[in-house]
Write a protein that holds these residues in place. Structure first.
Motif, PDB file in Angstrom:
ATOM      1  N   ALA A 155     -20.860-138.956 -21.546  1.00 36.59           N
ATOM      2  CA  ALA A 155     -21.966-139.454 -21.486  1.00 36.59           C
ATOM      3  C   ALA A 155     -22.379-139.936 -23.048  1.00 36.59           C
ATOM      4  CB  ALA A 155     -22.845-138.610 -20.961  1.00 36.59           C
ATOM      5  N   ALA A 156     -22.202-139.028 -23.868  1.00 33.83           N
ATOM      6  CA  ALA A 156     -22.578-139.296 -25.451  1.00 33.83           C
ATOM      7  C   ALA A 156     -21.907-140.460 -25.881  1.00 33.83           C
ATOM      8  CB  ALA A 156     -22.357-137.998 -26.053  1.00 33.83           C
ATOM      9  N   ASP A 157     -20.485-140.689 -25.551  1.00 33.16           N
ATOM     10  CA  ASP A 157     -19.846-141.966 -25.914  1.00 33.16           C
ATOM     11  C   ASP A 157     -20.430-143.171 -25.488  1.00 33.16           C
ATOM     12  OD1 ASP A 157     -18.069-140.428 -27.333  1.00 33.16           O
ATOM     13  OD2 ASP A 157     -16.369-140.273 -25.541  1.00 33.16           O
ATOM     14  N   ASP A 158     -20.902-142.855 -24.228  1.00 33.19           N
ATOM     15  CA  ASP A 158     -21.596-144.216 -23.628  1.00 33.19           C
ATOM     16  C   ASP A 158     -23.077-144.553 -24.152  1.00 33.19           C
ATOM     17  OD1 ASP A 158     -19.470-144.428 -21.781  1.00 33.19           O
ATOM     18  OD2 ASP A 158     -20.723-143.250 -20.272  1.00 33.19           O
ATOM     19  N   ALA A 159     -23.642-143.426 -24.605  1.00 33.70           N
ATOM     20  CA  ALA A 159     -25.056-143.650 -25.250  1.00 33.70           C
ATOM     21  C   ALA A 159     -24.587-144.094 -26.819  1.00 33.70           C
ATOM     22  CB  ALA A 159     -25.761-142.429 -25.312  1.00 33.70           C
ATOM     23  N   HIS A 160     -23.837-143.587 -27.487  1.00 37.41           N
ATOM     24  CA  HIS A 160     -23.453-144.151 -28.630  1.00 37.41           C
ATOM     25  C   HIS A 160     -22.846-145.742 -28.663  1.00 37.41           C
ATOM     26  CE1 HIS A 160     -22.115-140.024 -30.377  1.00 37.41           C
ATOM     27  NE2 HIS A 160     -23.360-140.170 -30.339  1.00 37.41           N
ATOM     28  N   ALA A 161     -22.396-146.157 -27.637  1.00 35.29           N
ATOM     29  CA  ALA A 161     -21.849-147.506 -27.458  1.00 35.29           C
ATOM     30  C   ALA A 161     -23.384-148.565 -27.301  1.00 35.29           C
ATOM     31  CB  ALA A 161     -21.081-147.571 -26.204  1.00 35.29           C
ATOM     32  N   ASP A 205     -21.089-153.726 -43.492  1.00 32.81           N
ATOM     33  CA  ASP A 205     -20.371-152.476 -43.818  1.00 32.81           C
ATOM     34  C   ASP A 205     -21.090-151.245 -43.284  1.00 32.81           C
ATOM     35  OD1 ASP A 205     -18.822-153.963 -45.459  1.00 32.81           O
ATOM     36  OD2 ASP A 205     -19.818-153.237 -47.504  1.00 32.81           O
ATOM     37  N   ALA A 206     -22.525-151.120 -43.018  1.00 31.12           N
ATOM     38  CA  ALA A 206     -23.046-149.951 -42.488  1.00 31.12           C
ATOM     39  C   ALA A 206     -22.836-149.985 -40.925  1.00 31.12           C
ATOM     40  CB  ALA A 206     -24.585-150.093 -42.928  1.00 31.12           C
ATOM     41  N   LEU A 207     -22.853-151.087 -40.381  1.00 34.65           N
ATOM     42  CA  LEU A 207     -22.499-151.395 -38.833  1.00 34.65           C
ATOM     43  C   LEU A 207     -20.978-150.930 -38.642  1.00 34.65           C
ATOM     44  CD1 LEU A 207     -24.850-154.430 -38.210  1.00 34.65           C
ATOM     45  CD2 LEU A 207     -25.051-151.965 -37.263  1.00 34.65           C
ATOM     46  N   ASP A 208     -20.165-151.405 -39.623  1.00 31.28           N
ATOM     47  CA  ASP A 208     -18.627-150.997 -39.135  1.00 31.28           C
ATOM     48  C   ASP A 208     -18.489-149.440 -39.380  1.00 31.28           C
ATOM     49  OD1 ASP A 208     -18.088-153.678 -38.855  1.00 31.28           O
ATOM     50  OD2 ASP A 208     -17.252-154.056 -41.142  1.00 31.28           O
ATOM     51  N   ARG A 209     -19.314-148.847 -40.206  1.00 33.96           N
ATOM     52  CA  ARG A 209     -19.128-147.457 -40.449  1.00 33.96           C
ATOM     53  C   ARG A 209     -19.652-146.660 -39.187  1.00 33.96           C
ATOM     54  NH1 ARG A 209     -20.884-148.734 -45.868  1.00 33.96           N
ATOM     55  NH2 ARG A 209     -22.890-147.903 -45.396  1.00 33.96           N
ATOM     56  N   LEU A 210     -20.823-147.130 -38.653  1.00 31.84           N
ATOM     57  CA  LEU A 210     -21.098-146.695 -37.434  1.00 31.84           C
ATOM     58  C   LEU A 210     -19.965-146.851 -36.435  1.00 31.84           C
ATOM     59  CD1 LEU A 210     -24.927-147.897 -37.240  1.00 31.84           C
ATOM     60  CD2 LEU A 210     -24.168-145.558 -37.732  1.00 31.84           C
ATOM     61  N   GLU A 211     -19.537-147.941 -36.262  1.00 30.33           N
ATOM     62  CA  GLU A 211     -18.579-148.209 -35.258  1.00 30.33           C
ATOM     63  C   GLU A 211     -17.503-147.162 -35.472  1.00 30.33           C
ATOM     64  OE1 GLU A 211     -15.900-151.751 -33.159  1.00 30.33           O
ATOM     65  OE2 GLU A 211     -17.317-151.956 -34.840  1.00 30.33           O
ATOM     66  N   ALA A 250     -18.336-143.700 -34.072  1.00 27.92           N
ATOM     67  CA  ALA A 250     -18.423-143.845 -32.734  1.00 27.92           C
ATOM     68  C   ALA A 250     -16.940-143.903 -32.030  1.00 27.92           C
ATOM     69  CB  ALA A 250     -19.131-145.115 -32.262  1.00 27.92           C
ATOM     70  N   GLU A 251     -16.087-144.493 -32.671  1.00 29.33           N
ATOM     71  CA  GLU A 251     -14.665-144.507 -32.063  1.00 29.33           C
ATOM     72  C   GLU A 251     -14.039-142.891 -32.640  1.00 29.33           C
ATOM     73  OE1 GLU A 251     -12.854-147.634 -34.499  1.00 29.33           O
ATOM     74  OE2 GLU A 251     -13.747-149.174 -32.938  1.00 29.33           O
ATOM     75  N   GLU A 252     -14.242-142.358 -33.631  1.00 30.13           N
ATOM     76  CA  GLU A 252     -13.879-141.087 -33.837  1.00 30.13           C
ATOM     77  C   GLU A 252     -14.515-140.199 -32.853  1.00 30.13           C
ATOM     78  OE1 GLU A 252     -14.854-140.461 -37.965  1.00 30.13           O
ATOM     79  OE2 GLU A 252     -13.210-141.861 -38.748  1.00 30.13           O
ATOM     80  N   CYS A 253     -15.782-140.201 -32.508  1.00 24.59           N
ATOM     81  CA  CYS A 253     -16.344-139.193 -31.744  1.00 24.59           C
ATOM     82  C   CYS A 253     -15.624-139.533 -30.264  1.00 24.59           C
ATOM     83  CB  CYS A 253     -17.834-139.560 -31.693  1.00 24.59           C
ATOM     84  SG  CYS A 253     -19.038-138.412 -31.056  1.00 24.59           S
ATOM     85  N   SER A 254     -15.332-140.901 -29.936  1.00 22.46           N
ATOM     86  CA  SER A 254     -14.663-140.940 -28.660  1.00 22.46           C
ATOM     87  C   SER A 254     -13.414-140.498 -28.480  1.00 22.46           C
ATOM     88  CB  SER A 254     -14.696-142.423 -28.362  1.00 22.46           C
ATOM     89  OG  SER A 254     -14.260-142.610 -26.982  1.00 22.46           O
ATOM     90  N   ARG A 255     -12.525-140.453 -29.552  1.00 25.08           N
ATOM     91  CA  ARG A 255     -11.165-139.759 -29.790  1.00 25.08           C
ATOM     92  C   ARG A 255     -11.324-138.219 -29.347  1.00 25.08           C
ATOM     93  NH1 ARG A 255     -10.204-144.277 -33.450  1.00 25.08           N
ATOM     94  NH2 ARG A 255     -10.566-142.512 -35.255  1.00 25.08           N
ATOM     95  N   ARG A 307     -22.104-138.189 -38.268  1.00 24.95           N
ATOM     96  CA  ARG A 307     -21.736-139.187 -39.088  1.00 24.95           C
ATOM     97  C   ARG A 307     -22.397-140.451 -38.611  1.00 24.95           C
ATOM     98  NH1 ARG A 307     -16.840-136.863 -39.819  1.00 24.95           N
ATOM     99  NH2 ARG A 307     -15.629-137.921 -38.222  1.00 24.95           N
ATOM    100  N   PHE A 308     -22.401-140.522 -37.181  1.00 26.86           N
ATOM    101  CA  PHE A 308     -22.869-141.701 -36.685  1.00 26.86           C
ATOM    102  C   PHE A 308     -24.552-141.817 -36.634  1.00 26.86           C
ATOM    103  CE2 PHE A 308     -24.483-143.471 -32.699  1.00 26.86           C
ATOM    104  CZ  PHE A 308     -24.060-144.734 -32.752  1.00 26.86           C
ATOM    105  N   HIS A 309     -25.088-140.562 -36.072  1.00 26.77           N
ATOM    106  CA  HIS A 309     -26.388-140.611 -36.457  1.00 26.77           C
ATOM    107  C   HIS A 309     -27.038-140.770 -37.437  1.00 26.77           C
ATOM    108  CE1 HIS A 309     -27.433-140.097 -31.976  1.00 26.77           C
ATOM    109  NE2 HIS A 309     -26.293-139.306 -31.856  1.00 26.77           N
ATOM    110  N   PHE A 310     -26.247-139.884 -38.423  1.00 31.35           N
ATOM    111  CA  PHE A 310     -26.904-139.982 -39.761  1.00 31.35           C
ATOM    112  C   PHE A 310     -26.644-141.251 -40.688  1.00 31.35           C
ATOM    113  CE2 PHE A 310     -27.749-135.815 -38.899  1.00 31.35           C
ATOM    114  CZ  PHE A 310     -28.434-134.919 -39.909  1.00 31.35           C
ATOM    115  N   GLY A 311     -25.738-141.992 -40.115  1.00 27.93           N
ATOM    116  CA  GLY A 311     -25.547-143.312 -40.667  1.00 27.93           C
ATOM    117  C   GLY A 311     -26.449-144.149 -40.421  1.00 27.93           C
TER     118      GLY A 311
END
Length: 224
Positions: free
Chosen positions: A180-186, A109-115, A118-123, A139-143
Motif C-alpha cells: 500500500a505504501a508503494d502504491d501511495a509513493h507512486a 534531478d530532484a524528481l529523479d532522486r525521488l523516483e 521510491a524504487e528502492e522502497c519497492s524492492r 529518503r523519499f519523503h525527506f526528498g
C-alpha cells in the motif's frame, strides 16, 4: 581509541554508532516497548564505552523513543495510540507546509532522486527487508520536505519522524501495508512530477492517514 583527528571525533563517532544501533534495535524489535535498558550491557553489546552509550540514550530520550525514570533508568517507550495521533497531527501541519514550499524547487534531478528512493522502497518491500524500506521511505519523503524547507522546519520534522519510527516499523511488518505504501509513493511521485501542489498535499495526507488508521487497528488488538 583515538583517530588521527583526535579523541573528540572518536567519541562523537562512538555516540553516533550507539544511536544508530539503538534505533535499529528498537525498530526491529530487539528492544521491545517497556523493556528496561541496562546501560552497561548495551554498551558492551554495541562495543562502546559507557559514556557514549549514555549520551546516545539521551538523544533517543529527546526523540521520544526511550523514557528516563529517575532512580530506575531508561526504558523503551511504550507505543501509545494517543501519542501517535498527536504526532500525526503535528506532522500534518509541518509536512503540508513543507510540501507546498517544495513544488517550485522540483527540478529533474530532484524528481529523479525521488523516483530512485521510491524504487528502492519497492524492492525492499518485495524482499520483506523492513529496515531497508524504512531507510528508503525516509529518503523519499525527506526528498520532498527538504526541497523548500529551512533548517528549523526540518529539525522539527526529523524529531517527529524519529519519535514514531518504531510505529512505522510495525506498519511495514505487514506485507499488505508495505505494498500500500508503494502504491501511495507512486501517486505522490506522479503529483510531484506534475508540480501539482494541491494533489501532492492531498496524496501525502492520504498516505499518512491510511498508515495512522492501520496502526490504530494493529495497536488496538489484544495481546497474549
Amino acid at each position: 581509541m583515538r583517530t588521527a583527528n583526535g579523541k573528540g571525533e572518536t567519541h562523537h563517532t562512538s555516540q553516533q554508532h550507539a544511536v544508530a544501533w539503538l534505533r535499529r534495535a528498537i525498530v526491529e524489535g530487539e528492544l521491545r516497548p517497556g523493556a528496561h535498558i541496562q546501560q552497561d550491557e548495551i554498551a558492551e553489546r554495541i562495543g562502546v564505552s559507557l559514556i557514549p552509550a549514555r549520551e546516545a540514550l539521551k538523544v533517543l530520550e529527546g526523540e521520544g523513543q526511550v523514557t528516563y525514570i529517575p532512580r530506575r533508568g531508561y526504558f523503551v517507550s511504550e507505543l501509545l495510540i494517543e501519542d501517535l495521533v498527536e504526532v500525526n497531527m503535528l506532522r500534518e501541519l509541518l509536512e503540508d507546509r513543507a510540501a507546498r514550499a517544495a513544488v517550485e524547487f522540483f527540478d529533474d534531478d530532484a524528481l529523479d532522486r525521488l523516483e530512485q528512493a521510491a524504487e528502492e522502497c519497492s524492492r525492499a518491500s518485495t524482499s520483506g527487508d523492513v529496515a531497508a524500506q524504512l531507510a528508503a521511505n525516509r529518503r523519499f519523503h525527506f526528498g520532498i520536505f527538504e526541497a523548500g524547507s529551512g533548517p528549523h522546519m526540518m529539525r522539527l520534522i526529523r524529531l517527529l519522524w524519529e519519535s514514531t519510527e518504531a510505529y512505522r516499523a510495525i506498519y511495514y511488518n505487514v506485507e499488505a501495508e508495505r505494498h500500500a505504501a508503494d502504491d501511495a509513493h507512486a501517486r505522490i511521485l506522479e503529483a510531484a512530477r506534475a508540480r501539482d501542489t494541491e494533489r501532492l498535499v492531498a496524496e501525502l495526507d492520504a498516505h499518512r492517514d491510511h498508515a495512522l488508521r492501520s496502526l490504530v487497528q494493529i495497536l488496538s488488538r489484544p495481546t497474549d
